[in-house]
Structures are given as C-alpha cells and as structure tokens.
Design a protein around this motif. Structure first.
Motif, mmCIF file in Angstrom:
data_model
loop_
_atom_site.group_PDB
_atom_site.id
_atom_site.type_symbol
_atom_site.label_atom_id
_atom_site.label_comp_id
_atom_site.label_asym_id
_atom_site.label_seq_id
_atom_site.Cartn_x
_atom_site.Cartn_y
_atom_site.Cartn_z
ATOM 1 N N ASN A 1 0.806 -1.172 -0.030
ATOM 2 C CA ASN A 1 -0.026 -0.027 -0.081
ATOM 3 C C ASN A 1 0.859 1.074 0.023
ATOM 4 O OD1 ASN A 1 -1.563 2.209 1.066
ATOM 5 N ND2 ASN A 1 -3.166 0.712 1.237
ATOM 6 N N ARG B 1 -14.883 -3.717 -1.798
ATOM 7 C CA ARG B 1 -14.065 -4.264 -0.423
ATOM 8 C C ARG B 1 -14.901 -4.397 0.820
ATOM 9 N NH1 ARG B 1 -11.586 -5.193 -4.524
ATOM 10 N NH2 ARG B 1 -9.214 -5.429 -4.631
ATOM 11 N N LEU C 1 -13.768 -7.086 3.212
ATOM 12 C CA LEU C 1 -12.483 -6.563 3.872
ATOM 13 C C LEU C 1 -12.846 -5.714 5.098
ATOM 14 C CD1 LEU C 1 -8.949 -5.786 2.075
ATOM 15 C CD2 LEU C 1 -9.928 -4.406 4.033
ATOM 16 N N TRP D 1 -12.102 -6.340 9.109
ATOM 17 C CA TRP D 1 -10.982 -5.476 9.635
ATOM 18 C C TRP D 1 -11.549 -4.815 10.965
ATOM 19 C CZ3 TRP D 1 -6.954 -3.054 11.805
ATOM 20 C CH2 TRP D 1 -7.138 -1.605 11.914
ATOM 21 N N THR E 1 -8.588 -0.318 2.159
ATOM 22 C CA THR E 1 -9.409 -0.714 0.914
ATOM 23 C C THR E 1 -8.770 -0.500 -0.318
ATOM 24 O OG1 THR E 1 -10.750 1.250 0.889
ATOM 25 C CG2 THR E 1 -11.578 -0.615 2.204
ATOM 26 N N THR F 1 -4.902 -5.166 -2.190
ATOM 27 C CA THR F 1 -5.741 -6.089 -1.483
ATOM 28 C C THR F 1 -6.254 -7.218 -2.225
ATOM 29 O OG1 THR F 1 -7.587 -4.632 -1.553
ATOM 30 C CG2 THR F 1 -6.235 -4.509 0.230
ATOM 31 N N GLN G 1 -10.379 -11.169 0.949
ATOM 32 C CA GLN G 1 -10.425 -10.081 1.728
ATOM 33 C C GLN G 1 -10.781 -10.273 3.258
ATOM 34 O OE1 GLN G 1 -13.604 -7.237 0.166
ATOM 35 N NE2 GLN G 1 -13.437 -8.141 -1.812
ATOM 36 N N PHE H 1 -7.225 -10.889 4.818
ATOM 37 C CA PHE H 1 -6.389 -9.723 4.656
ATOM 38 C C PHE H 1 -6.779 -8.737 5.750
ATOM 39 C CE2 PHE H 1 -5.294 -5.375 3.648
ATOM 40 C CZ PHE H 1 -3.872 -5.551 3.197
ATOM 41 N N THR I 1 -0.380 -2.985 8.796
ATOM 42 C CA THR I 1 -0.792 -2.718 7.202
ATOM 43 C C THR I 1 0.299 -3.273 6.453
ATOM 44 O OG1 THR I 1 -2.790 -1.512 7.783
ATOM 45 C CG2 THR I 1 -1.990 -1.724 5.568
ATOM 46 N N CYS J 1 0.851 -6.684 3.968
ATOM 47 C CA CYS J 1 1.216 -6.464 2.818
ATOM 48 C C CYS J 1 2.412 -7.229 2.334
ATOM 49 C CB CYS J 1 1.058 -5.144 2.252
ATOM 50 S SG CYS J 1 -0.216 -4.234 2.277
ATOM 51 N N ARG K 1 1.655 -10.884 2.314
ATOM 52 C CA ARG K 1 0.985 -11.135 0.747
ATOM 53 C C ARG K 1 1.806 -11.355 -0.320
ATOM 54 N NH1 ARG K 1 -2.012 -7.861 -2.808
ATOM 55 N NH2 ARG K 1 -3.613 -9.117 -3.817
#
Length: 366
Positions: free
Chosen positions: A141, A195, A198, A202, A242, A247, A254, A257, A281, A285, A288
C-alpha cells in the motif's frame, strides 16, 4: 523485391478497468475536498503550501518512473494516447498518495521529510512488485508504506493528532465529519471497490483484538474500542486499507487480509509498538507479496514438470516401431487373420501403444 520489417512496440494497455478508474476518481475528489475543508474549516496544522509541494513531487516522480518503465518494457507510457483525460486518470493514484501522506503525518516544519515520504510511497510501486495473473503488480500500500517509513526513520515524527480533523468544530458538529466519511466511503467501497468484506473483517477483528487484549493484559476495553470513533480510524478504514490495487478481490481473501491486519495490530500494540495500525498494514502487505511470489514459483515449477512429462510421453510414443496394420490386425493376431495390408504372420502387427502404456513404460524405466 525486399521487405523491411519494423518492430512495433507493445501497447501499453489499460491501466485499470472502468470501475476502478471511477473509484480512483471519487477517491481523488473526496481527499481533495477534505483537504480544502481541512485547511479552511477543520484545523489542519501543516502549512497550506505543503499539499501543492506533495502533489508536484508525486506527479513528477510518477510520470518519470512510468517513462522509464515503458522504455525498459518496450511499450508506450500509459498516460499517452488519451489526451488530458488520460493524463488525469493516470495521475489519480499519485494525487491520492501525495495528499494522504501529507495529511496523515506531522513532521513539524521539515517539509523535506514529507517530500521523502511521498517519494518512498510513489517509488515503492515500482520496487515492491509481485506477479499477479501474469502481470507484475505492486503489493505494498503506497501511502501506508510512505507513512510507515517516515515513522521508522524519523522517531520524532508522528501521525496527525486526533484534533487535527475537528479542532474548530463543536456543538455536536465534530461527529458530522466521521459520519460523512463513513457514508461516502461505504457507498464507494460497496459499489466500486467491492471491499466490504475486507472492511467488515477489519472492523470486527479490531473490536475482537481490543477485547482480547483487555482480558489478557487488563487494558481498558472501552478505551481501546473508543479508537474506532476517531476520524483517523474512519479515514483509514474507508480510504486506505481498502486500496483495490494492494488487497485481494475474493471474499475469503478480503476476510483473511482484513482480519490479519487487525490481528497484527493487536500483537504490535501488546508489544507497545506505537502507530501499530500503519506497521500492521505494511507487514500484512509484505506477507501477501511473499505469498504471491511463492505461488508464482510453485505454478511455474508445476508447469515445467508437466511439460517434461509430456515430452517424455511423446518420446516413448515416437520410439515405437511403425506398423501399417491396425484394427483386427492388432497383436496377437491369428496367422489366418485377414490383414488390410496383406500381413499374414502371427503377431506381425504390434498393438498400437496407448498413452497409458507409455506412462507405464516410463514408470518402469524410472
């Protein structure tokens, strides 16, 4: 008569699908309006010239890196061919990144630190990349990573204080800002970025980790849950976590994540790491991105093994002796059996080798 072949550069192709372009446009408009109100009504504390400095830095770097990338990949830059509209749409991500980094960080009067954060945020899209469906895509991100790097390298820096967004509002109007952000953000994420799973994961995960920390470490559960009512949390939930470019798109992707970011935040907070929301975050990321690279390596290895197996089968099939007799002439055939090609000797025509037979032979040889 001779002919000259001219190499045609590969087309740039669309950068985003129409729905994502619409989402980016509305993101850009929303954050621009928020900055205008922030400097005129809400109480933003950064100098009013800084957003323009951030935008100039972001636009310049985005265009420069795209030109370099297009040259190395043998294609046209993505901002060409669409006129002014194409250029504006190309710069939507850079616009959002620049304003977000400037708006959400507080670095006193050192503008070069803010500029550094913008450069990191834009540049990471070309450095931290992974293969996704056959294309190299950034997985970190950008805005979040730029802010996280500032917080790590400059310990005296901080994120924008909570009153930053409602300093000059009172009489109940301080609830109006988060209410507007939630309403507009929910519509945008439900209809365009898609999203919502997600967001639900979250928010639900955040509430769960607050309760778990309260039960295990005896922290104040109401105080932890109260963080969810702040403008910064609402902005992060609707406009940062988002990000459709970094993502997953699937429902369970989602959920995984969003829940992972919440769990990581809980762990970092339990370890007394401040500003854990940005670091959580960034870490998720990064995980991922590592998963995307691993999946690509495994897929290529399986494809190579399948190709080798296919070549081995083909080699076995081609090594069998050719025989013109087929059908009832297949071995073992009686000596008196009539052969279309005149074969009369027993077993003169070997049976056709099936693919299963070839595989059996390969297995025996191995």
């Amino acid at each position: 008569m001779s002919a000259t072949l001219t190499a045609v550069p590969a087309p740039a192709g669309p950068r985003h699908n129409p729905k994502v372009v619409t989402a980016l446009r509305r993101f850009a408009i929303s954050i621009s309006v928020l900055n205008v109100f922030g400097y005129t009504v809400l109480g933003f504390e950064q100098p009013w010239t800084w957003p323009f400095i951030a935008l100039a830095t972001s636009y310049t770097l985005e265009i420069l890196l795209e030109m370099l990338g297009a040259h190395s990949e043998g294609r046209d830059p993505r901002f060409r061919g669409g006129g002014i509209k194409g250029l504006v749409e190309f710069l939507f991500p850079a616009h959002i990144t620049a304003l977000a980094v400037n708006m959400l960080t507080y670095v006193n009067d050192r503008v070069w630190v803010m500029v550094f954060g913008v450069i990191v945020a834009v540049g990471t899209k070309w450095v931290l990349r992974a293969p996704v469906k056959g294309r190299m895509r950034h997985f970190m991100n950008p805005s979040n990573f730029g802010i996280a790097v500032i917080l790590v390298l400059f310990p005296w820096a901080s994120i924008a204080p909570p009153y930053h967004f409602t300093e000059y509002l009172d009489g109940g109007f301080d609830w109006l800002v988060p209410a507007i952000i939630i309403s507009l953000g929910t519509l945008l994420n439900a209809k365009l970025t898609e999203r919502m799973w997600l967001i639900l994961a979250w928010v639900g995960g955040y509430a769960l980790q607050a309760i778990v920390r309260g039960l295990i470490f005896d922290t104040s559960i109401p105080a932890a849950l109260a963080m969810m009512t702040g403008v910064a949390f609402v902005l992060f939930t609707n406009y940062m976590i988002t990000d459709p470019g970094t993502t997953p798109s699937s429902k369970w992707g989602q959920i995984a994540f969003g829940g992972s970011v919440a769990a990581m935040y809980g762990v970092l907070t339990a370890l007394h790491v401040v500003y854990g929301i940005f670091f959580a975050t960034a870490l998720v990321c990064a995980i991922r991105g590592a998963f995307l690279w691993s999946a690509d390596v495994v897929a290529k290895r399986r494809a190579a093994e399948a190709a080798q197996k296919s070549e081995a089968v083909t080699a076995v099939l081609s090594a069998e002796p050719a025989c013109g007799c087929t059908g009832e002439c297949a071995c073992p055939a009686p000596a008196a059996a009539a052969c279309p090609n005149g074969c009369t000797e027993a077993c003169a025509c070997p049976a056709p080798v099936s693919e299963k037979t070839a595989h059996d032979k390969i297995a025996v040889a191995a």
